[in-house]
Scaffold this active site. Structure first.
Site, mmCIF file in Angstrom:
data_model
loop_
_atom_site.group_PDB
_atom_site.id
_atom_site.type_symbol
_atom_site.label_atom_id
_atom_site.label_comp_id
_atom_site.label_asym_id
_atom_site.label_seq_id
_atom_site.Cartn_x
_atom_site.Cartn_y
_atom_site.Cartn_z
ATOM 1 N N ARG A 54 -16.894 -54.283 -16.973
ATOM 2 C CA ARG A 54 -15.824 -53.309 -17.249
ATOM 3 C C ARG A 54 -14.690 -53.985 -18.026
ATOM 4 N NH1 ARG A 54 -12.193 -49.550 -13.870
ATOM 5 N NH2 ARG A 54 -12.777 -47.487 -14.610
ATOM 6 N N TYR B 264 -4.505 -57.500 -19.896
ATOM 7 C CA TYR B 264 -5.436 -57.630 -21.021
ATOM 8 C C TYR B 264 -4.709 -57.527 -22.359
ATOM 9 C CZ TYR B 264 -8.701 -56.628 -17.239
ATOM 10 O OH TYR B 264 -9.401 -56.662 -16.054
#
Length: 248
Positions: A213, A245
């Site tokens: 993911r 991220y």
């Protein structure tokens, strides 16, 4: 050299999953080096593994080294070759997430269910629980879309051309769910087991549903999607969990 793979596997006491992984790695090796095994072809093979994780690289080198020793014992090879499978450990105070080479995920495999589960996570960012609830009616393969309904509404996802053939094969069965068990979904553990077996077979045992993911997130970020857009694709209430991220 491919002809010697099955006799080699028969000479070892391997579990079925391990045998599948060995077979995959050795066929890949033989296709690359052909009939010429020498220091030069082995060096090129090692170089081809450079993009893999340390664990996957070590596993492949160990498998091939065992095969090379078998060929030497059987006098197929006049010389004994052994590649250095020592992987230098690298340490970092902060683990760095990087995009992986996922070409092995699309290769031919005996673990078809696990492969499709992995691709649904990798390409659409779905969780195993979401995958368990997928019905064939949720897919429109002609329009290349998936309509995923949840308590938060409907998410419409585009199906890539690379994913489509895997879904078309699965959709050939006359059943209610994409992964159907007597018109009921399989258990959550079943999905994790199928995924684990597939990942082990391609030398990626260190990966998980969560890490796949994360690959989806990194790929969408690299494609230019904003943090809000990725949050919407994942069905998240807030993009807060994605901030790490986007700070990389």
């Amino acid at each position: 050299m491919i002809a010697f793979i099955e006799p080699f596997l028969a000479s070892k006491s391997l579990a079925n999953n391990s045998q599948q992984a060995y077979r995959y790695d050795l066929r890949q090796f033989c296709q690359q080096v052909g009939q010429r095994i020498n220091p030069e072809t082995l060096a090129l093979y090692q170089q081809s593994l450079s993009s893999l994780t340390a664990a996957a690289k070590k596993r492949k080198l160990s498998t091939v080294n065992q095969f090379l020793y078998y060929l030497y014992q059987q006098r197929v090879l006049a010389d004994y070759f052994k590649m250095d499978d020592r992987i230098e450990a690298s340490f970092s105070l902060k683990p760095q997430l990087t995009r992986l080479d996922t070409s092995a995920f699309y290769a031919e495999t005996a673990f078809l269910k696990g492969q499709l589960i992995a691709l649904l996570i990798l390409e659409l960012g779905l969780t195993p629980s979401e995958i368990a609830g997928l019905r064939l009616a949720d897919f429109d393969l002609g329009l290349q879309v998936l309509r995923l309904q949840s308590h938060r509404g409907i998410r419409v996802m585009t199906l890539s051309r690379t994913l489509l053939p895997f879904l078309e094969r699965a959709a050939e069965a006359q059943q209610l769910y994409l992964f159907d068990h007597d018109a009921k979904p399989f258990s959550r553990q079943w999905f994790f087991n199928q995924l684990r077996d597939f990942l082990e077979s391609i030398g990626c045992a260190e990966l998980s549903a969560q890490s796949l993911r994360e690959q989806f997130i990194l790929n969408e970020k690299a494609a230019g999607k904003s943090i809000i857009e990725v949050a919407q694709l994942l069905g998240l209430k807030s993009p807060i969990t994605l901030e790490k991220y986007y700070k990389m």
